[in-house]
Scaffold this active site. Structure first.
Site, PDB file in Angstrom:
ATOM      1  CG  ASP A   1       2.509  11.972  47.067  1.00 34.38           C
ATOM      2  OD1 ASP A   1       3.561  12.250  47.235  1.00 34.38           O
ATOM      3  OD2 ASP A   1       2.117  10.903  46.930  1.00 34.38           O
TER       4      ASP A   1
ATOM      5  CG  ASP B   1       4.626   6.949  48.913  1.00 34.51           C
ATOM      6  OD1 ASP B   1       3.723   8.623  48.990  1.00 34.51           O
ATOM      7  OD2 ASP B   1       5.589   7.142  48.220  1.00 34.51           O
TER       8      ASP B   1
END
Length: 175
Positions: A27, A79
């Site tokens: 990420d 997420d």
């Protein structure tokens, strides 16, 4: 996402640490480092999609309240799923070990996840809307919390090796 959380199960914190650490680095790389290579953040470009409105459903769009331009915030499925797998593991661990709501891990991880999202939105505000890798905030607030809490309770070894039979337990089950 609910089906994935019901079907996929983390066996222990060791696997959760590897998975969440890799997702964390992934990420951060695609949001902050990819602009140095590709001249724009690949993750943000993919999340925004093209002008046609067509896109791969990889995120949730949450409307911003009190935004005169009708904007929205986005959160990627990863997420939600990656920390969610850890929260689901801790829920199962609490149930199997007959832990209460306060001496277990589920409640504290849920609060940690909410706090991580709060930190993400603060970062979005402070960075003037520049996309943020949510796992940068969610991983320390979930994985970091469960490791710290289990270490303080003396249960880290059990969570780390959870699911493995001890040699003396193996003899009992084989007999």
């Amino acid at each position: 996402m609910i089906t994935v959380l019901q079907m996929a199960r983390l066996p222990n914190i060791k696997v959760a640490s590897a998975l969440l650490s890799c997702a964390f680095v992934y990420d951060v790389f695609w949001v902050f480092i990819s602009p140095l290579i590709f001249h724009e953040s690949v993750m943000i470009a993919v999340a925004r999609g093209d002008d046609s409105g067509d896109g791969i459903p990889m995120l949730l769009r949450i409307p911003r309240f009190f935004d005169p331009w009708g904007g929205y915030d986005m959160i990627g499925f990863g997420d939600i799923l990656f920390p969610g797998l850890l929260v689901a593991f801790c829920y199962r661990y609490d149930r199997v070990n007959k832990k209460g709501i306060f001496n277990g891990y589920f409640l504290w991880l849920t609060i940690g996840y909410a706090f991580g999202l709060f930190l993400t939105y603060i970062a979005l505000f402070l960075m003037d809307g520049h996309g943020q890798p949510a796992l940068l905030y969610l991983v320390p607030c979930t994985l970091g919390l469960v490791v710290l809490l289990s270490w303080m309770r003396g249960e880290l070894s059990d969570l780390w090796n959870y699911g493995k039979l001890k040699p003396r337990d193996r003899l009992v089950t084989e007999a």
